[in-house]
Scaffold this motif. Sequence first.
Motif, mmCIF file in Angstrom:
data_model
loop_
_atom_site.group_PDB
_atom_site.id
_atom_site.type_symbol
_atom_site.label_atom_id
_atom_site.label_comp_id
_atom_site.label_asym_id
_atom_site.label_seq_id
_atom_site.Cartn_x
_atom_site.Cartn_y
_atom_site.Cartn_z
ATOM 1 N N PHE A 155 0.707 -1.276 -0.066
ATOM 2 C CA PHE A 155 -0.177 -0.204 0.032
ATOM 3 C C PHE A 155 0.844 1.193 -0.101
ATOM 4 O O PHE A 155 0.643 2.238 -0.859
ATOM 5 C CB PHE A 155 -0.795 -0.152 1.213
ATOM 6 N N SER A 156 2.107 1.388 0.722
ATOM 7 C CA SER A 156 2.825 2.313 1.019
ATOM 8 C C SER A 156 3.286 2.934 -0.414
ATOM 9 O O SER A 156 3.730 3.919 -0.637
ATOM 10 C CB SER A 156 3.817 2.420 2.006
ATOM 11 N N THR A 157 3.672 1.781 -1.030
ATOM 12 C CA THR A 157 4.341 1.641 -2.505
ATOM 13 C C THR A 157 3.628 2.382 -3.461
ATOM 14 O O THR A 157 3.914 3.264 -4.502
ATOM 15 C CB THR A 157 4.893 0.722 -3.025
ATOM 16 N N ILE A 158 2.219 1.934 -3.562
ATOM 17 C CA ILE A 158 1.246 2.540 -4.451
ATOM 18 C C ILE A 158 0.324 3.678 -4.154
ATOM 19 O O ILE A 158 -0.320 4.053 -5.060
ATOM 20 C CB ILE A 158 0.590 1.208 -4.929
ATOM 21 N N ALA A 159 0.154 3.923 -3.024
ATOM 22 C CA ALA A 159 -1.176 4.827 -2.399
ATOM 23 C C ALA A 159 -0.894 6.186 -3.071
ATOM 24 O O ALA A 159 -1.929 6.595 -3.535
ATOM 25 C CB ALA A 159 -0.766 4.999 -1.069
ATOM 26 N N ALA A 160 0.349 6.734 -3.312
ATOM 27 C CA ALA A 160 0.348 8.066 -3.940
ATOM 28 C C ALA A 160 -0.275 8.022 -5.526
ATOM 29 O O ALA A 160 -0.701 9.094 -5.995
ATOM 30 C CB ALA A 160 1.629 8.702 -4.069
ATOM 31 N N TYR A 161 -0.367 6.594 -6.122
ATOM 32 C CA TYR A 161 -0.621 6.565 -7.613
ATOM 33 C C TYR A 161 -2.337 6.110 -7.584
ATOM 34 O O TYR A 161 -2.835 6.109 -8.652
ATOM 35 C CB TYR A 161 0.110 5.633 -8.118
ATOM 36 N N LEU A 162 -3.008 6.357 -6.355
ATOM 37 C CA LEU A 162 -4.460 5.797 -6.496
ATOM 38 C C LEU A 162 -5.261 7.091 -7.187
ATOM 39 O O LEU A 162 -4.629 8.269 -7.078
ATOM 40 C CB LEU A 162 -5.006 5.549 -5.025
ATOM 41 N N SER A 163 -6.384 6.734 -7.517
ATOM 42 C CA SER A 163 -7.320 7.706 -7.994
ATOM 43 C C SER A 163 -7.775 8.394 -6.568
ATOM 44 O O SER A 163 -7.880 7.711 -5.706
ATOM 45 C CB SER A 163 -8.657 7.232 -8.541
ATOM 46 N N ASP A 164 -7.980 9.709 -6.725
ATOM 47 C CA ASP A 164 -8.451 10.479 -5.269
ATOM 48 C C ASP A 164 -9.981 10.557 -5.256
ATOM 49 O O ASP A 164 -10.536 11.120 -4.605
ATOM 50 C CB ASP A 164 -7.938 11.912 -5.806
ATOM 51 N N LYS A 165 -10.735 9.554 -6.094
ATOM 52 C CA LYS A 165 -11.967 9.424 -5.705
ATOM 53 C C LYS A 165 -12.464 7.826 -5.116
ATOM 54 O O LYS A 165 -11.623 7.128 -5.475
ATOM 55 C CB LYS A 165 -12.765 9.334 -6.980
ATOM 56 N N VAL A 166 -13.218 7.897 -4.117
ATOM 57 C CA VAL A 166 -13.518 6.807 -3.396
ATOM 58 C C VAL A 166 -14.329 5.850 -4.159
ATOM 59 O O VAL A 166 -15.597 6.561 -4.622
ATOM 60 C CB VAL A 166 -13.891 6.891 -2.106
#
Length: 379
Positions: free
Chosen positions: A123-134
């Motif tokens: 999670f810590s590796t990919i979190a910044a690249y998530l979509s900002d929409k839930v």
Amino acid sequence: MVTRRGFIDGVSAAGAATLLGTTPPASATPPASATTRAGAAVSDAELKARDAIRATNVGMRANYAALKSELIGRLSPVIVVENDATGGKFTLIHGGSPQESVQPVPELFELAKSISHVPQGIFSTIAAYLSDKVPNLPNADRIDPHDLDMVAFEGPGTDGWIGPLQSYAATLTTARRQLREADLPRELEISCATILDEALAFVRDSVRGGTFDMASFEEFSARTCPGIRTNMTYAAAAQISGVEGLMRKWRATIGEEAWKDLYTVVLSIWTTSELNQASIIIRRCMNPAKVATHLIDLPTVEVPRDPVFVALDNLARIVQDRVSAEMVFPTDPVVADAFKGKEDLLSVEILHQIEGPTEAPAAPSPSAPPSACPVHREP
């Protein structure tokens, strides 16, 4: 009795730089006063008078610090607990000096928790690249959209996550390949293998497809939950056995008479400060009549460089405030309780003024700016 200087040297004088709060020395100069107020000049006499008032507080702080410094070297017996990845470092202070520092928790604790942290590592590796929409997920209402927006600061438009994720996967692959040689209990080995296999599959599929999202990550992490629960069982058992064994040893070392007045200070970060694992175990070993006042969970902003000094500095403050509160406020137990507890001394009065009075508040003075805070009050 060891001197204060000798004791501080014993636990590292460098700890003075790590205090959670600082106190002005006796020679501190009162702060300079403003030369104008509401556009009018302040007379020299008024400046001197106000500085004289401030000087009384500077003197109080110097006296307070002197008492606390002497008390630090007299606190006994004390156990200081530093939470860490190995289950904690425990230091016994008795007779005014540190006697022993031990990491008593079996290695199984660290190994079980290390593999349990793998989903968090991904999670810590990919979190910044998530979509900002839930997205529409079963737990969507539990995720704050603004929190997500803060974490997903890169967004899904780049592939900057691929390299770091592959690098972490290489670490996971090595652990998986050598897992059998770690000589873990069979059930724990199986749960660790499952977590690692699921993690590597998620990485493989995400890199191959060049994409991931919250839904695919949650599907992966859900499959690891049973294995993590198994690992937690082994980690908890290891910590209980290690800590309780050390407590029995130290209790025999210092004797029942001293043990009944034991202080314990558990340092932790905010996220583990409530129901802290070390506190839960140690409270069972302490004098039940003293646990409420002598077991102190001390959240720190970050792990201090000298945890023992920080713990004792804060414990000294707590101990002297308990006595001071009753002597300074002998006729006002509400204020005394605030002074010697976690509340700010003004908290009761502030709450009274904000929430207590039912009559209309006095009109503000013309120079006072309007306050926006009352709009948040409950009807």
